[in-house]
Design an enzyme around this catalytic site. Structure first.
Site, PDB file in Angstrom:
ATOM      1  N   HIS B 149       1.016  -1.152   0.408  1.00  0.00           N
ATOM      2  CA  HIS B 149       0.437   0.436  -0.161  1.00  0.00           C
ATOM      3  C   HIS B 149       0.541   1.287   0.537  1.00  0.00           C
ATOM      4  O   HIS B 149       1.815   1.177   0.888  1.00  0.00           O
ATOM      5  CB  HIS B 149      -1.443  -0.567   1.516  1.00  0.00           C
ATOM      6  N   ASP B 226       2.897  -4.454   7.515  1.00  0.00           N
ATOM      7  CA  ASP B 226       1.793  -4.286   7.952  1.00  0.00           C
ATOM      8  C   ASP B 226       0.638  -4.788   7.857  1.00  0.00           C
ATOM      9  O   ASP B 226      -0.122  -5.954   6.802  1.00  0.00           O
ATOM     10  CB  ASP B 226       1.923  -3.534   6.394  1.00  0.00           C
ATOM     11  N   GLN B 229      -4.237  -5.473   6.872  1.00  0.00           N
ATOM     12  CA  GLN B 229      -5.665  -6.482   6.161  1.00  0.00           C
ATOM     13  C   GLN B 229      -5.736  -8.441   7.120  1.00  0.00           C
ATOM     14  O   GLN B 229      -6.218  -8.553   6.521  1.00  0.00           O
ATOM     15  CB  GLN B 229      -4.884  -6.913   4.952  1.00  0.00           C
ATOM     16  N   LYS B 252     -11.136  -0.961   9.886  1.00  0.00           N
ATOM     17  CA  LYS B 252     -10.920  -2.614   9.350  1.00  0.00           C
ATOM     18  C   LYS B 252     -11.228  -3.419  10.165  1.00  0.00           C
ATOM     19  O   LYS B 252     -11.599  -5.234   9.190  1.00  0.00           O
ATOM     20  CB  LYS B 252      -9.573  -2.660   8.323  1.00  0.00           C
ATOM     21  N   CYS B 392      -4.682   2.613  -3.661  1.00  0.00           N
ATOM     22  CA  CYS B 392      -3.425   3.056  -3.511  1.00  0.00           C
ATOM     23  C   CYS B 392      -2.397   2.158  -3.013  1.00  0.00           C
ATOM     24  O   CYS B 392      -1.646   2.213  -2.548  1.00  0.00           O
ATOM     25  CB  CYS B 392      -3.700   3.106  -1.704  1.00  0.00           C
TER      26      CYS B 392
END
Lengths: 157, 434
Positions: B149, B226, B229, B252, B392
């Site tokens: 991202h 990261d 997700q 999220k 993104c």
């Protein structure tokens, strides 16, 4: 579906059969030629608009790009409306199109001025898509300014 | 008739934890609404998830009953607010199996968490007495991947510009997997930090990190994952991952916007210089200089998003109540169903893994030459909410030679009926633009 206002047949027709697509060289060595490349950063749509002018007439407005039906049809309509036009007329059309797109669907377009551009009246009701429709017109404005026929006071008058 | 018994020790599919999707959906008020005259079909949870009533009630309840500033008041409301805020920190620590609650730093979102680490490197690089693991200069390298991202690209580009370090990256294979073939050339003694996405927000790929972790340890670099997700969708255990930092964001994972998390190993956070200066992050202040609080307070300057943190704690309770393994399994089934269903659409090309293995419930695709904006607009007219654009993650689009993609992403409340609505919608798109 409630999309008839957005995807008018005129728009889909310009998208499937774009008018005057492709960046063209100018045969006249005296002509002033300039282009501008604009990008919609949220979706990656791109368009390059090239303007050739002798200072009073836009002898050609050519373009290339990739993107959604709205942005690409808008470039086709831009070409159809502005190439061969007197500079002052062209900026009148430009202003009318920007006004239409900024009108949130409340502006009634003048077909005599905007031609097929009136089909974009419905797009003005979709805020997320107004940028798509305006992309080639903003690129045109930049290219014209670079060719020395920008929206200066004497042009606007 | 022969029956085949699954031998003991092998996965017993009947044992997979399950939940009633309809009962879960009843917890989410927004799922009852209509869009453009159609029932809402929300396939954009990778963008932001919806919030269950249990979270909304805690958010409103905090303001209605316990509102006060934290960490600075002796009065009752201040004590209640502080307990709720720190209680949320503890819940989140447990959720990701953090060895210590002090390893959980609240941020605004994942983006801020990554920037926080990048600026800590930046600040350390200006001081000769800073921990050498955070000092960067010419000749040092930062490694990311083409799958990131923008929030895990741009902060490192800026850091490299400020320090003179070099940015390098893993490529992505045609099938949407991380290309680890040049791991040993990419991650070397020059590498100071490797920052990778755990699950791609555009391809859906879940990266297997163990080989990379082993190499990172071998060369003495640091590893940031990261997990924006992954934490919402599958059990994430920071001890098991053996990372140095992970980041994720509340909105999220059924929580509110404005709250995110940086988890870092206690010893590393303790060695990191502060980034934002202000109230709450100090030990003592004179007009000449200041000394700083221990982590996590050192990294939480100013009044934090208190109600949001408390509501994120409620979101973690909600997800834990259903069970992260059950959520993971539900999404695996939905993803398998969606991959099959999308394969039946003529002219549809999937970017990323086309099998429901090593991937999550996020599927990006192209429908012939039809621009994703147009795909998304027609789907919206039918109530189907997907994301269109470059998500993104523009380098991924460039990798596959497309300006944008259409992305459908799933969560615990997604049903097979919604996948069917998507496929029916794509037929309509083909009719309009075919």
């Amino acid at each position: 579906m409630q999309l008839d206002g957005l995807y008018q047949d005129i728009i889909l027709d310009h998208y499937k059969h774009p008018q005057g697509r492709g960046l063209r060289d100018c045969a006249d060595p005296q002509a002033r030629v300039a282009e501008a490349h604009h990008v919609n950063p949220t979706c990656g749509d791109e368009v390059t608009v090239r303007v050739a002018t002798d200072g009073s007439v836009l002898t050609d407005v050519s373009y290339d790009g990739m993107g959604c039906s709205i942005s690409q049809a808008s470039a086709s309509v831009l070409h159809e409306l502005l190439h061969g036009r007197a500079v002052a007329d062209a900026f009148g059309v430009h202003e009318a199109f920007v006004e239409l797109m900024s009108g949130r669907g409340q502006v009634t377009p003048d077909e005599d001025v905007l031609g097929d551009g009136v089909a974009f009246a419905g797009v003005a009701r979709y805020p997320a898509r107004v940028k798509c429709a305006l992309l080639p017109w903003m690129a045109f404005k930049d290219a014209a300014a670079r060719a020395g026929v920008g929206a200066s006071p004497e042009v606007k008058a | 008739m022969t029956t085949i018994a699954i031998p003991a020790g092998m996965p017993q599919y009947d044992d997979m934890p399950r939940f009633d999707v309809e009962r879960v959906r009843a917890d989410f008020p927004i799922l009852d609404r209509e869009v453009n005259g159609h029932p809402l079909v929300y396939l954009d949870s990778a963008n932001t998830s919806h919030k269950p009533r249990q979270v909304l009630d805690v958010l409103a309840g905090h303001y209605a009953q316990h509102n006060a500033n934290v960490s600075r008041s002796v009065h009752t409301l201040g004590t209640e607010a502080t307990e709720a805020y720190e209680g949320a920190r503890a819940k989140i620590a447990t959720f990701v199996n953090a060895p210590s609650v002090d390893e959980v730093v609240f941020t605004k979102n994942s983006t801020e968490a990554i920037n926080l680490v990048a600026y800590a490197f930046s600040n350390a690089s200006l001081r000769a007495d800073a921990d050498s693991r955070f000092r960067l200069g010419p000749g040092d390298e930062v490694v990311i991947s083409e799958m990131e991202h923008h929030s895990n690209i741009v902060p490192w580009q800026l850091l490299c510009e400020r320090t003179g370090a070099t940015l390098r990256w893993f490529s992505v294979t045609e099938n949407g997997r991380l290309d680890e073939s040049n791991l040993d050339e990419l991650v070397t003694e020059r590498t100071k930090i490797v920052s990778l996405v755990h699950m791609s927000n555009i391809l859906g790929t879940v990266n297997a990190t163990s080989r990379i972790t082993a190499r990172v340890r071998e060369v003495g670099a640091l590893l940031l994952l990261d997990c924006s997700q992954s934490v919402p969708h599958l059990p994430v255990d920071v001890v098991d991952l053996d990372a140095d930092f992970i980041v994720f964001t509340g909105h999220k994972m059924c929580g509110p916007t404005g709250i995110g998390v940086l988890w870092g190993r206690a010893e590393l956070l303790a060695a990191m210089p502060p980034v934002f200066g202000g109230g709450s992050m100090i030990e003592t202040v004179t007009m000449q200089r200041s000394t700083f609080a221990a982590p996590p307070a050192r990294f939480e300057a100013g009044t934090p998003p208190i109600a949001e943190a408390v509501a994120l704690g409620a979101a973690v309770d909600y997800l834990t109540g259903i069970g992260m393994r059950a959520i993971q399994w539900h999404e695996k089934e939905i993803t398998a169903y969606a991959l099959d269903a999308l394969a039946s659409v003529p002219g549809l090309r999937i970017f990323g893994p086309t099998v429901p293995v090593g991937r999550g419930g996020t599927i990006s695709f192209a429908l012939g030459d039809i621009h994703p904006h147009d795909v998304g607009q027609v789907l919206d007219a039918l109530g189907v909410q997907v994301r269109v654009g470059h998500h993104c993650a523009r380098p991924v689009c460039v990798r596959y030679g497309v300006p944008a993609t259409t992305r459908a992403s799933f969560y615990l409340y997604t049903t097979t009926g919604e996948i069917d609505a998507l496929v029916r919608g794509l037929e309509q798109v083909r009719k309009v633009f075919g």
